[in-house]
Scaffold this active site. Structure first.
Site, short mmCIF file in Angstrom:
data_model
loop_
_atom_site.label_atom_id
_atom_site.label_comp_id
_atom_site.label_asym_id
_atom_site.label_seq_id
_atom_site.Cartn_x
_atom_site.Cartn_y
_atom_site.Cartn_z
N LYS A 13 0.84 -1.20 0.00
CA LYS A 13 0.00 0.00 0.00
C LYS A 13 0.87 1.24 0.00
O LYS A 13 1.54 1.55 0.99
CB LYS A 13 -0.93 0.05 1.21
CG LYS A 13 -1.99 1.16 1.01
CD LYS A 13 -2.65 1.63 2.27
CE LYS A 13 -1.91 2.70 3.00
NZ LYS A 13 -1.86 4.02 2.32
N GLY A 57 7.01 4.46 8.48
CA GLY A 57 6.19 5.64 8.73
C GLY A 57 6.41 6.16 10.14
O GLY A 57 7.47 5.93 10.72
N SER A 58 5.40 6.81 10.67
CA SER A 58 5.57 7.47 11.97
C SER A 58 5.57 6.46 13.10
O SER A 58 5.01 5.37 13.00
CB SER A 58 4.45 8.48 12.19
OG SER A 58 3.25 7.79 12.47
N THR A 59 6.21 6.84 14.22
CA THR A 59 6.24 5.98 15.39
C THR A 59 4.83 5.78 15.94
O THR A 59 4.48 4.68 16.39
CB THR A 59 7.18 6.58 16.46
OG1 THR A 59 8.52 6.49 15.96
CG2 THR A 59 7.10 5.83 17.78
N GLY A 111 3.21 3.18 13.88
CA GLY A 111 3.94 1.94 14.14
C GLY A 111 3.45 1.26 15.41
O GLY A 111 3.26 0.04 15.45
N GLU A 144 9.95 0.49 10.53
CA GLU A 144 10.96 1.52 10.34
C GLU A 144 10.26 2.83 10.60
O GLU A 144 9.47 3.29 9.79
CB GLU A 144 11.54 1.42 8.92
CG GLU A 144 12.92 2.02 8.79
CD GLU A 144 12.87 3.48 8.42
OE1 GLU A 144 12.82 4.31 9.34
OE2 GLU A 144 12.88 3.78 7.22
N CYS A 155 13.12 10.38 7.44
CA CYS A 155 12.97 9.87 8.81
C CYS A 155 14.28 10.00 9.59
O CYS A 155 14.27 10.15 10.79
CB CYS A 155 12.50 8.42 8.78
SG CYS A 155 13.47 7.40 7.68
N GLU A 194 9.46 14.85 16.07
CA GLU A 194 9.82 14.76 14.66
C GLU A 194 8.95 15.74 13.86
O GLU A 194 7.72 15.68 13.92
CB GLU A 194 9.59 13.34 14.15
CG GLU A 194 9.99 13.17 12.70
CD GLU A 194 9.91 11.72 12.23
OE1 GLU A 194 8.92 11.05 12.54
OE2 GLU A 194 10.84 11.28 11.53
#
Lengths: 291, 486
Positions: B190, B242-244, B247, B264, B298, B396
Site C-alpha cells: 500500500k 512511517g511514523s512511530t 507503528g 521503520e 525519517c 519529529e
C-alpha cells in the site's frame, strides 16, 4: 528416631545483587510432589518488578562496556558455580517437577553446558552477525550488533531451570541485562539461580530474578517503558498477546519461544547465535575513505 | 596577456533535459491485483496532485476492505508457485525489474518529482537509481539465502503486507518489495495516499517483465486501507515504514496474531559537530542532513549539536550557505529545495515553526527567494537558542526545520544525543578517528554517519534502535525480516 526439625528456608528475590524480601511482605508456600511443605518463596509484586528494572538499567551501560572476553568468563563462572550446586539443584527440581532426580540431574547438567556454550559466543557472535558492507562509493561501511538494553525474561514451567537459563544467557552474553520472572510452578530453580549469580562475579543488577505469579507480573513487564525487549517461553496465546500488546507502547522487541520438551536440550535450537540476534540491534557505521 | 576562456571540457556536461522524456499519466488508476489493473469494488477514488502546482495529476482508486481481501487472496494464491520456483529464476525476475527501472529511470524520476514535489536532481540521482540498485542487489540474494545465515535453512514467511510513506515513494516500494520477493514471499503493497503514481508505474514494469500474476499486488488508499491490510487474517507479515505513532498502532493491531512485524519509524537524529571537524564539510553535512528532500526524511539530522567554541563559525557559515539554496520548481535541475509534499504536512511544519517561536527559540530563514504562488512551500529554517525541552528539539517535524544547540564536552554531546526515545541515525563530525568511533559506539542509533550524512545503499542495513523501530532494510541483515530460519 530422628526428631530433628528441618530448617525450612524462605527463598528471597534477587535484585541489584542483593537478596531482598518482597516489598509486599507476601510469601507463597511450595509443596513437594507428595504435598509436604518444602519451602516458602517471596510472592513478588509489581513494585519488586519495577525495582528490578531500575537496578537492571543502572547496571546495563557498564556491563555492555566490559570486554566480550570478560563477559564470556563471567558466564563461564556461572556454569562453574552451578556445577558445584548441581546436587542441590537436582534435588530442588525433582521435589516439584515430575520425572525424578535423574531427569532433574540431566536438566541441571544441560543448563551448565548451555552457560558454557553461550559463554563461548561472547567474543564471536559479532563476527557471525556483523559484517562489512560493500557500498557503491568511497566509504568504509560496516554493521555491528549492539545490545538492546534491558531484557525482560519470562521463564517456562517446563524445564524451569534450563528454560530460564536458555532464555537469559543469549541476552546477557551480548551486553544486555535481564529481569526474569521465574517459573510460577517451580520457583525454586529461579531462586537458586540467584545464589549462583551472587557467587560468580555477575555484577550487581546485571541479572535480577523475581518469583511470583504471572498474571500479576506479565502485564507490568510488557508495559514497562524502561524494558527494551522480552524473551519468553511457555506462554499461552493469551499471555503472548498480553506481552505483545504491552510491548507496542515503547516498540519493544518481543520474542516468545514455542520451544517444547526435548527442544530445550537441543543446542542447535537454543544455543545458536540467532537467539542472540533477537536481542541485538544492528548498527551501521559509515565513514568516507579517501586521502 | 593570455586570453582566458571558460572551457570546462567535458567536466561539466549538461544533464539531460527532463522535458525530452514524455511522461504519460493516465486519467485514473485502478488497483493492481493478480497481475491486472482493476477498478476498486469501493468505486471510490481520490485525486493525486502535484504539490508544486496543486494541479490534479490523476485519480487514484481507494481500496476498501473487500478490495484488500481480493489482493491478499491473490498474493496467497500466487505464493506456492512463487516460493517453489527455482531460486535462480526468482532472482532473474528481480534482475529484469532492476534493468527496466534503470532503462526507464528518467521517466520515473520526472513522475516522482511531479507527484511528490522533490527536486529532480534528487529523484534522478538518488531515488530512482537506488531503487534499481535495491532490486539488483536482492536479485543476487535469491539463490544464496542459505549462505546468509550459516547453519540454517532459509524459508519464506508468506504473504507480506507492506505499507510505505510518501517521502521516497518508489525507493520505499523497492526497499519493501525487493527483499520480500528475493526471499520467496508474495506481497500486497500500500503506497501513501499522496504518492501512488510511481508504485503503480512499477506495476507496469512487473507486467512488462512477466512477473507471475499475484506475486505483487498494489492497493492504493489512505489509513483505512492500510488498517484493513495489516489486520487481514491472510497476512503472515506486516512491514511498515512511517511514523512511530502509527507503528505503535500496528504493533497493537498485530499483537497475539502470530504475524511477523518489522517497523521503520520516526527519528529525531542528532548531528554532532566537534571543534576539530572540517567546518566547511560539516556545514555541507548539515545542509544534506536537514534540507535534503525538504527534510521529509525519517533520519534527517534535525537536532544539530555544535561544540561551543565553533558555534558562531558554524552558524555564520550555515546562514550564508542557506542563502544560496534554490527553492522552486522541482523539475528544474538546479533546484535544491522542492515543494512540501502536501497541504497537511505544510500545516504541520508551520505549526512546529510557530511553536518554536512561542517557546522562545529564535527563528532564522536566511533564504529570501520568492516563493511560488501556487503549491506548498516552506523556506528552509533553523532555530537558535533551542532548549532540550523545546517541542522542536523533541518531536519529529518531518520538514526543513533545524534545531541548533551547543555543547562543551563529548560526554555532554553524547548524553544529549541519546536523550530521546528515537534512535534512527546520527551524524558525527570530527577529524579524530578515535573520537568518531567512541561516539559511534556510544550513540544509540541504527545508522551512524561519520563525516558524512544521509548516505544510503542497498548493501547497507538501515533501521532503528529504540522507538525508531526494529528490523533492518538492505544488506544481509535486511533479509531476516522476510525469512523463517529453520
Amino acid at each position: 528416631m530422628n526428631t530433628r526439625l528441618p530448617v525450612l528456608k524462605t527463598w528471597k528475590l534477587f535484585i541489584g545483587g542483593a537478596f531482598p524480601r518482597t516489598e509486599s511482605g507476601r510469601t507463597l508456600a511450595i509443596d513437594d510432589l507428595k504435598g509436604n511443605l518444602l519451602a516458602h518463596i517471596c510472592h513478588g509484586s509489581k513494585k519488586d518488578l519495577r525495582n528490578a528494572v531500575a537496578a537492571a538499567r543502572k547496571a546495563q551501560g557498564a556491563w555492555q562496556k566490559r570486554s566480550a572476553y570478560n563477559r564470556g568468563q563471567i558466564l563461564y563462572r556461572m556454569a562453574e558455580m552451578l556445577e558445584g550446586k548441581a546436587d542441590e539443584a537436582a534435588q530442588l527440581l525433582a521435589a516439584t517437577v515430575p520425572g525424578g532426580v535423574r531427569r532433574a540431574r540431566r536438566e541441571v547438567e544441560t543448563a551448565c553446558d548451555r552457560l558454557v556454550s553461550m559463554a563461548g559466543w561472547a567474543d564471536k557472535y559479532a563476527q557471525i552477525l556483523g559484517n562489512q558492507n560493500p557500498v557503491a562509493g568511497a566509504f568504509y561501511n560496516f554493521t555491528v550488533p549492539e545490545a538492546v538494553g534491558v531484557v525482560g525474561v519470562v521463564a517456562p514451567n517446563e524445564e524451569p531451570l534450563l528454560g530460564l537459563i536458555s532464555l537469559i544467557a543469549p541476552a546477557l552474553v551480548s551486553g544486555n541485562v535481564g529481569v526474569a520472572i521465574g517459573s510460577p510452578q517451580h520457583p525454586l530453580a529461579t531462586a537458586l539461580l540467584g545464589e549462583v549469580c551472587a557467587t560468580s562475579d555477575v555484577p550487581a543488577g546485571v541479572l535480577n530474578l523475581i518469583t511470583g505469579l504471572r498474571p500479576e507480573l506479565l502485564g507490568v513487564l510488557a508495559d514497562h517503558r524502561d524494558v527494551d525487549a522480552i524473551h519468553a517461553g511457555g506462554c499461552s496465546p493469551k499471555e503472548t498477546r498480553t506481552l505483545e500488546l504491552g510491548a507496542a507502547g515503547n516498540v519493544k522487541r518481543v520474542v516468545v519461544r514455542k520451544t517444547k520438551g526435548s527442544d530445550w536440550y537441543d543446542d542447535r535450537h537454543c544455543a545458536s547465535p540467532y537467539w542472540i540476534d533477537s536481542f541485538v540491534d544492528s548498527k551501521t557505521i559509515w565513514h568516507p575513505s579517501s586521502t | 596577456m593570455k586570453k582566458h576562456s571558460l572551457n570546462f571540457g567535458d567536466a561539466w556536461e549538461y544533464a539531460p533535459a527532463p522535458d525530452s522524456t514524455p511522461v504519460v499519466i493516465a486519467k485514473s488508476y485502478g488497483l493492481f491485483i493478480d497481475g491486472a489493473f482493476v477498478s476498486p469494488q469501493s468505486r471510490k477514488t481520490m485525486p493525486t496532485i502535484n504539490p508544486a502546482t496543486e494541479e490534479v495529476l490523476s485519480k487514484i482508486a481507494v481500496a476498501s476492505a473487500a478490495d484488500v481481501d481480493k489482493a491478499v487472496a491473490s498474493a496467497k494464491k500466487a505464493l506456492p508457485k512463487w516460493k517453489r520456483l527455482p531460486a535462480k529464476e526468482r532472482g532473474k525476475y528481480l534482475f529484469r525489474i532492476a534493468r527496466r527501472l534503470q532503462e526507464r529511470a528518467r521517466e520515473f524520476a520526472i513522475l516522482e518529482t511531479m507527484d511528490g514535489g522533490k527536486p529532480i536532481k534528487e529523484s534522478r540521482d538518488v531515488d530512482i537509481p537506488e531503487a534499481a540498485k535495491h532490486f539488483f542487489y536482492h536479485a543476487g540474494w535469491a539463490d544464496k539465502l542459505d549462505y546468509a545465515f550459516p547453519g540454517r535453512e532459509a524459508k519464506p514467511v508468506g504473504v507480506c503486507a507492506q505499507i510505505i510513506p510518501w517521502n521516497f515513494p518508489l525507493l520505499m516500494a523497492a526497499w519493501k518489495i525487493a527483499p520480500a520477493l528475493a526471499c520467496g514471499n508474495t506481497v500486497v503493497l500500500k503506497p501513501a495516499e499522496t504518492t501512488s503514481l510511481t508504485a503503480l508505474r512499477l506495476a507496469e514494469i512487473f507486467q512488462e517483465v512477466g512477473l507471475p500474476d499475484g506475486v505483487v499486488n498494489i492497493v492504493t488508499g489512505a489509513g483505512e486501507t492500510g488498517a484493513a491490510l495489516a489486520s487481514h487474517k491472510g497476512v503472515d507479515k506486516v512491514a511498515f515504514t512511517g511514523s512511530t505513532g502509527v507503528g505503535k498502532l500496528l504493533a497493537e493491531m498485530t499483537a497475539g496474531s502470530g504475524k511477523r512485524l518489522s517497523l521503520e519509524l520516526g527519528g529525531k537524529s542528532p548531528n554532532i559537530i566537534f571543534e576539530d571537524a572540517s567546518i566547511d564539510q560539516a556545514v555541507e553535512g548539515i545542509i544534506t542532513g536537514i534540507y535534503f528532500n525538504q527534510g521529509h526524511v525519517c533520519c534527517a539530522g534535525s537536532r544539530l549539536f555544535v561544540q561551543e567554541s565553533v558555534l558562531e563559525e558554524v552558524t555564520t557559515k550555515l546562514a550564508i550557505r542557506m542563502q544560496s539554496l534554490r527553492m522552486g520548481d522541482p523539475l528544474d535541475k538546479n533546484t535544491d529545495v522542492g515543494a512540501i509534499n502536501s497541504a497537511g504536512q505544510l500545516k504541520t511544519i508551520q505549526g512546529y515553526i510557530q511553536c518554536g517561536k512561542k517557546e522562545g527559540a529564535l527563528l532564522h530563514q536566511p533564504n529570501h527567494r520568492k516563493v511560488p504562488k501556487k503549491g506548498f512551500w516552506c523556506r528552509p529554517a533553523w532555530f537558535e537558542g533551542v532548549q532540550p525541552s523545546h517541542t522542536i528539539a523533541r518531536e519529529e517535524i518531518f520538514g526543513p526545520v533545524l534545531a541548533v544547540m551547543s555543547f562543551r564536552t563529548p560526554e555532554e554531546a553524547l548524553k544529549r544525543a541519546n536523550n530521546t526515545p528515537y534512535g534512527l541515525a546520527a551524524g558525527i563530525w570530527t577529524d579524530k578517528g578515535s573520537k568518531a568511533f567512541e561516539m559511534a559506539s556510544q550513540i544509540k542509533a541504527g545508522v551512524i554517519w561519520c563525516n558524512t550524512y544521509n548516505r544510503f545503499d542497498a548493501a547497507s542495513p538501515f533501521g532503528g534502535f529504540k522507538e525508531s523501530g526494529f528490523g533492518r532494510e538492505g544488506g544481509r541483515q535486511g533479509l531476516s525480516a522476510y525469512l523463517e530460519l529453520v
